[in-house]
Design an enzyme around this catalytic site. Structure first.
Site, short mmCIF file in Angstrom:
data_model
loop_
_atom_site.label_atom_id
_atom_site.label_comp_id
_atom_site.label_asym_id
_atom_site.label_seq_id
_atom_site.Cartn_x
_atom_site.Cartn_y
_atom_site.Cartn_z
N ASP A 317 0.83 -1.21 0.00
CA ASP A 317 0.00 0.00 0.00
C ASP A 317 0.87 1.26 0.00
O ASP A 317 0.53 2.26 0.63
CB ASP A 317 -0.95 0.00 1.21
CG ASP A 317 -1.99 1.11 1.13
OD1 ASP A 317 -2.26 1.59 0.02
OD2 ASP A 317 -2.50 1.51 2.19
N MET A 670 -23.92 3.28 8.75
CA MET A 670 -23.80 1.83 8.96
C MET A 670 -24.78 1.12 8.03
O MET A 670 -25.97 0.99 8.32
CB MET A 670 -24.06 1.48 10.42
CG MET A 670 -24.04 -0.02 10.71
SD MET A 670 -22.48 -0.84 10.27
CE MET A 670 -23.06 -2.51 9.98
CA CA Z 1 -3.80 3.10 -0.74
#
Ligand code: CA
Length: 702
Positions: A317, A670
């Site tokens: 990432d 939610m």
């Molecule tokens: Ca990312």
């Protein structure tokens, strides 16, 4: 004469077809104003074309900053992360807030002139990796531009906040979100999107500022080869992928940095991680261009010019979306027009801005995913242990997925020659999920989140907490070394502003706005903001008085994912406010309201060990991104260990399957997970949360 008139008509006809733009603005905020700056104003996200965030104002300086006080403040109605940099033009402060709302204030008095709410559906949150944040607006002509979380580009009148036009600009609203600030280049509004943890194919596009018409679009990763490639750059990139990468989009989203450099007429932008994170889950091998890269395209046409990939074969990432700074530096006695970049991977890069040629790199944090950088090419040498999907073992990466430096803007001071980097010192465990399949909802990162969740062990938690800190680093880009460092107790501190008054301003996760001397890092001033500050401060001047403004309000991804770590941000409160300071002001904030938290008093765990294990896996994949790793939440979302709904199977099913909390007039986000989860999955999750809650109660948590 007649011939001339005919020629003009023919030209007009030509102009009407094709992707003709309305042309640059000649009134209001113009390109020339953005390029040269207007005394006392702050016209674009990074303040100047080089995104340096350096102000020439000197009234507030290292001799008097101690007298800085609160001039005015404005409470915001959302308790969500605030990441925007306000802009100031003609005495008006334009600010975007969580949920992509925009407000205009009298910059001197704080009087609200207008407020705009794009009414982003709250269920968009389930498709947003990192909270309902927005990083800012763009000003151009007589308009204000904002990208909304649900994928719209909106043009508002500066005068009254009324919508001039709006347009959905993302390919679909299930995988793409927008949190970044638009930028402007010669009448074109530049904007990309987020979504590389979902099923997005990254791109940057240019839109006509008057109409919203798309003028060009550059994809950052190739699509399905069977559909043909849009251009040569996509054809070349496809050779660096394998498997069926296009089925999950491939990632590489352009969610933050966009820098227009008039000197080269290039638009430079950073691209996000490759998708899925775990390459094995999509049969991905190779560099995966143009993910985790800086890419340069022609500002007029969007045509590819160069790229520099900072993290080949990304599986950590390691977005390269951090802000891209352009400046001129003397390097080895030669004046060079350069790019300065400090992406998540922990290296600080200096590149030639025109060609993308590598000049130098230096490691601004300790890191273990690579063993160094090739001094000729700038390519990292990857530590074989970091290829966790190949070793089959978890890899604790430093930096982690949060990055050594993320979107929090750094600033560059031409006066000191230093870059001021909001730095995270934090690890993250990666583990490849086995037998992974894409799902209808949620993260598509193919990680085994349960395997690497924070253990219910006091020693392990204390160790992780102690090892996770932050710093403000003054980095010398020529020498590739730190000039000075200020340590912060936690990660995820605010962006920086540097000024000709020999000052650097930064907010902290702990909840202070602080000023340091730019040359030495001496702490000169501190203000208790009552809540973590992530956004970058900015400064402006009206009527001979200099102001410093910042958005306070803890949140973003770091609040959410490792909730236990946000305990480092002084109780992780979100009290969202715009704070504005000037010399001699004596304003005070109201007292901090009490924190209403239900006691930790869970029912007994009644499940089987198998249920708890299955629940841990399902929780890690679908729930942890909002409610926190190991079921420990941060400030923004309910901590499920304390929830009344985990007391009964029917209660939690009503919420997770039937979408109970999305009903009523003001749903908070939610959504129902019916598309991804069966009732037995939900019961497994409930048993896992009960187990976690009882473990933590036994550890003495209240
Ligand atoms: Ca990312």
């Amino acid at each position: 004469m007649r011939f001339k008139a005919l020629a003009a008509v023919a030209l007009l006809a030509l102009a009407a077809c094709g992707k003709q733009a309305s042309g640059p603005a000649t009134e209001g905020v113009t390109d020339a104003m953005i390029a040269s700056g207007v005394d006392g104003e702050w016209l674009t996200y990074g303040n100047d074309r080089g995104e340096q965030r350096f102000s020439k104002l000197t009234q507030v300086n290292d001799t008097n900053v101690g007298q800085l006080g609160l001039a005015w403040s404005a409470d915001l109605e959302t308790a969500r992360g605030q990441e925007a940099t306000p802009l100031m033009h003609n005495g008006v402060l334009y600010v975007s807030t969580a949920w992509s709302m925009v407000k205009a204030f009298d910059a001197k008095t704080g009087a609200l002139k207008w407020s705009y709410d794009p009414k982003v559906p709250r269920d968009t949150l389930v498709r947003a990796c990192c909270d309902a944040v927005n990083r800012g607006v763009a000003l151009y002509g007589d308009k204000v531009f904002v990208g909304t979380l649900d994928g719209r580009l909106v043009s508002l009148n500066q005068a009254d906040g009324k919508v001039a036009w709006e347009k959905t600009v993302v390919p679909n609203q299930s995988d793409y979100t927008i949190t970044g600030a638009p930028r402007i280049a010669n009448g074109k509004v530049l904007l990309g999107s987020g979504g590389a943890e979902y099923k997005a194919r990254g791109y940057l596009a240019a839109y006509d500022w008057k109409t919203g018409k798309e003028l060009w679009k550059f994809h950052t990763v190739p699509g399905n080869p069977d559909d043909g490639f849009e251009n040569k750059a996509m054809e070349a990139a496809a050779k660096t992928w394998s498997g069926k990468w296009w089925e999950l989009g491939g990632g590489g989203t352009v969610w933050d940095s966009i820098t227009y450099d008039p000197a080269t007429n290039l638009v430079l932008f950073g691209t996000g991680n490759a998708e899925p994170w775990n390459p094995a889950a999509a049969g991905r091998e190779g560099d995966s261009l143009y993910t985790s890269s800086i890419v340069a395209v022609d500002a007029d046409t969007g045509e590819y010019k160069w790229h520099f990939q900072e993290t080949p074969e990304d599986r950590w990432d390691f977005d390269s979306n951090a802000q891209i700074t352009v400046t001129d530096l003397a390097i080895n006695g030669e004046q060079k027009h350069v790019v300065l970049h400090a992406p998540k991977n922990g290296y600080f890069y200096v590149l030639d801005a025109k060609s993308g040629a590598f000049i130098s790199a230096g490691s601004f944090v300790t890191q273990n995913w690579s063993t160094g950088i090739d001094p000729k090419t700038g390519r990292p040498m990857i530590n074989p242990e970091a290829r966790y999907e190949k070793t089959g073992k978890p890899f604790i990466s430093i930096p982690g997925a949060g990055g050594a430096h993320s979107w929090q803007p750094m600033s560059f001071s031409p006066a000191t020659g230093f870059t001021y980097i909001p730095t995270n010192l934090a690890a993250f465990p990666f583990a490849a999920a086995k037998d992974w399949k894409p799902s209808a909802m949620g993260f598509q990162t193919a990680q085994d989140g349960a395997m690497v969740a924070m253990p219910a062990d006091k020693g392990a938690r204390a160790g992780a907490l102690a090892a996770t800190t932050g710093a403000l680093i003054a980095w010398d880009p020529v020498g590739q070394k730190a000039a000075w460092t200020v340590s912060h107790p936690g990660p995820w501190n605010g962006g920086t502003l540097s000024t000709a008054g020999n000052l650097v301003f930064q907010g902290t996760a702990e909840g202070y706005l602080e000023a340091y001397s730019a040359n030495k890092g001496a702490k000169l001033w501190s203000f208790d903001a009552q809540t973590g500050v992530m956004a970058a401060p900015m400064t402006y001047s009206i009527g001979g008085e200099q102001y410093v403004a910042v958005l306070a309000g803890w949140g973003g991804v770091w609040d959410i994912a490792p909730g236990v770590l946000s305990t480092k941000s002084r109780g992780a409160r979100n009290i969202s406010r715009l704070l504005v300071f000037k010399l001699g002001a004596k304003g005070a904030l109201p007292a901090i309201p009490p924190l209403n938290k239900l006691p930790l008093d869970p029912s007994a765990f009644t499940g089987t060990p198998e249920q708890a294990t299955a629940g841990a896996n399902t929780y890690a994949r679908y729930c942890s991104v909002c409610h926190g790793d190991a079921a420990i939440a941060g400030a923004l979302n309910p901590d499920l260990r304390h929830s009344v709904y985990i007391g009964s199977a029917e209660g939690i099913r009503a919420v997770v399957i039937d979408g109970l909390l999305m009903q009523g007039d003001h749903p908070k986000g939610m959504v129902s997970f019916k598309a991804a989860l069966k009732p037995e999955d939900v019961e497994n999750i409930r048993q896992y949360i009960l187990k976690r809650a009882n473990e933590d109660k036994a550890l003495g948590e209240k």
